[in-house]
Design a protein around this motif. Sequence first.
Motif, PDB file in Angstrom:
ATOM      1  N   LEU A  35       0.825  -1.204   0.000  1.00 16.75           N
ATOM      2  CA  LEU A  35       0.000   0.000   0.000  1.00 16.75           C
ATOM      3  C   LEU A  35       0.860   1.255   0.000  1.00 16.75           C
ATOM      4  CD1 LEU A  35      -2.882   1.059   0.052  1.00 16.75           C
ATOM      5  CD2 LEU A  35      -2.813   0.995   2.544  1.00 16.75           C
ATOM      6  N   ASN A  39       0.803   3.931  -2.837  1.00 16.90           N
ATOM      7  CA  ASN A  39       0.487   5.309  -2.437  1.00 16.90           C
ATOM      8  C   ASN A  39       1.489   6.292  -3.024  1.00 16.90           C
ATOM      9  OD1 ASN A  39      -1.179   7.127  -1.092  1.00 16.90           O
ATOM     10  ND2 ASN A  39       0.110   7.132   0.726  1.00 16.90           N
ATOM     11  N   PHE A  42       0.518   6.863  -6.582  1.00 22.20           N
ATOM     12  CA  PHE A  42      -0.691   7.684  -6.624  1.00 22.20           C
ATOM     13  C   PHE A  42      -0.363   9.159  -6.407  1.00 22.20           C
ATOM     14  CE2 PHE A  42      -2.934   3.975  -7.110  1.00 22.20           C
ATOM     15  CZ  PHE A  42      -4.304   4.108  -6.966  1.00 22.20           C
ATOM     16  N   ILE A  49      -4.665   8.634  -1.268  1.00 23.36           N
ATOM     17  CA  ILE A  49      -5.469   7.601  -0.629  1.00 23.36           C
ATOM     18  C   ILE A  49      -5.694   8.004   0.824  1.00 23.36           C
ATOM     19  CG2 ILE A  49      -5.608   5.160   0.005  1.00 23.36           C
ATOM     20  CD1 ILE A  49      -3.664   4.566  -2.281  1.00 23.36           C
ATOM     21  N   GLU A  50      -6.954   8.059   1.231  1.00 18.90           N
ATOM     22  CA  GLU A  50      -7.273   8.428   2.607  1.00 18.90           C
ATOM     23  C   GLU A  50      -6.698   7.389   3.576  1.00 18.90           C
ATOM     24  OE1 GLU A  50      -9.738  11.428   3.507  1.00 18.90           O
ATOM     25  OE2 GLU A  50      -8.212  11.665   1.953  1.00 18.90           O
ATOM     26  N   TYR A  56     -10.638  -0.626   5.703  1.00 23.41           N
ATOM     27  CA  TYR A  56     -10.540   0.560   4.855  1.00 23.41           C
ATOM     28  C   TYR A  56     -11.907   1.057   4.342  1.00 23.41           C
ATOM     29  CZ  TYR A  56      -5.754  -1.202   4.889  1.00 23.41           C
ATOM     30  OH  TYR A  56      -4.535  -1.681   5.285  1.00 23.41           O
ATOM     31  N   PHE A  77     -11.645   2.412   0.564  1.00 19.20           N
ATOM     32  CA  PHE A  77     -10.490   3.040  -0.082  1.00 19.20           C
ATOM     33  C   PHE A  77     -10.821   4.378  -0.774  1.00 19.20           C
ATOM     34  CE2 PHE A  77      -8.422  -1.137   0.229  1.00 19.20           C
ATOM     35  CZ  PHE A  77      -7.148  -0.734   0.605  1.00 19.20           C
ATOM     36  N   ILE A  79     -10.316   7.793  -2.355  1.00 17.45           N
ATOM     37  CA  ILE A  79      -9.150   8.429  -2.976  1.00 17.45           C
ATOM     38  C   ILE A  79      -9.567   9.801  -3.486  1.00 17.45           C
ATOM     39  CG2 ILE A  79      -7.417   8.248  -4.811  1.00 17.45           C
ATOM     40  CD1 ILE A  79      -8.070   5.173  -4.794  1.00 17.45           C
ATOM     41  N   TRP A 105     -14.481   0.000  -9.034  1.00 16.27           N
ATOM     42  CA  TRP A 105     -14.009   1.331  -8.657  1.00 16.27           C
ATOM     43  C   TRP A 105     -14.976   2.362  -9.223  1.00 16.27           C
ATOM     44  CZ3 TRP A 105     -10.608   1.899  -4.982  1.00 16.27           C
ATOM     45  CH2 TRP A 105      -9.714   0.850  -4.717  1.00 16.27           C
ATOM     46  N   LEU A 200      -6.071  -2.113  -7.052  1.00 12.64           N
ATOM     47  CA  LEU A 200      -5.923  -0.714  -6.670  1.00 12.64           C
ATOM     48  C   LEU A 200      -4.942   0.029  -7.564  1.00 12.64           C
ATOM     49  CD1 LEU A 200      -6.462   1.614  -4.640  1.00 12.64           C
ATOM     50  CD2 LEU A 200      -4.653   0.654  -3.209  1.00 12.64           C
TER      51      LEU A 200
END
Length: 224
Positions: A35, A39, A42, A49-50, A56, A77, A79, A105, A200
């Motif tokens: 992750l 991240n 991203f 990502i929160e 999550y 998740f 985002i 998503w 993801l």
Amino acid sequence: MYDILDTLTTPQLGLLLLICVVLILFGILYDRKELKKINKIFKSKGLVIEKLKPPYTFKNKIHIPSRKFLNKGTLAFPIKSESNKSLLIFKWVIGREHGKIDHTWVFSYKIQDKPLPLFTLNPKKFFLNFKKTAIHVSESFDEKYLLEIPSKCDKDDQKKIIDIFKNIDLQTIILSYNPISIECNGVEVFYYRKDDNSKLELVPEILDEISEIHNKLIEIKKTI
């Protein structure tokens, strides 16, 4: 009935328990490491990502028109985009039969300025072919998609939505990313591929496609 645990001594049971704990901890650390790596990618795309604890999930007053009581599912998740404050991306998880879990998503955009009427645009299924459609544009588009507009919408609202999806350029983009669903609750537009189960790390790639569709839809919206 034979149970292998009955044959194990106390030290052996202790060792087995220790191995299980180590494997669980390893799995948690591996997930966190993956992750963290995702991240980083991203953030390079301006996506954040929160920070949530497993599983999550998050609670939000998000109203997707097709998200009914029996198929509500969970949202996870979340985002956000640093460059587009109106965008929220999240995973919609729905349990299926025989313990199968499907997710998709969802790319949600808050509508700026004037709101849009409610509508859903979904790839057709066999049983949907017999439902009354609110749109008959080009044969190639209409045979693949079903646009539904609530009966409570007035004629002006129906005309606005039909005029948007009559645009051949928009149809071409949507069909090029087929199948994709588009829904609107009036103040938000939702884009998603039903039960695609994408990982993801593929979200930024899917976002590029969604952005093209959304930008075109908003462009047309301004002219109607």
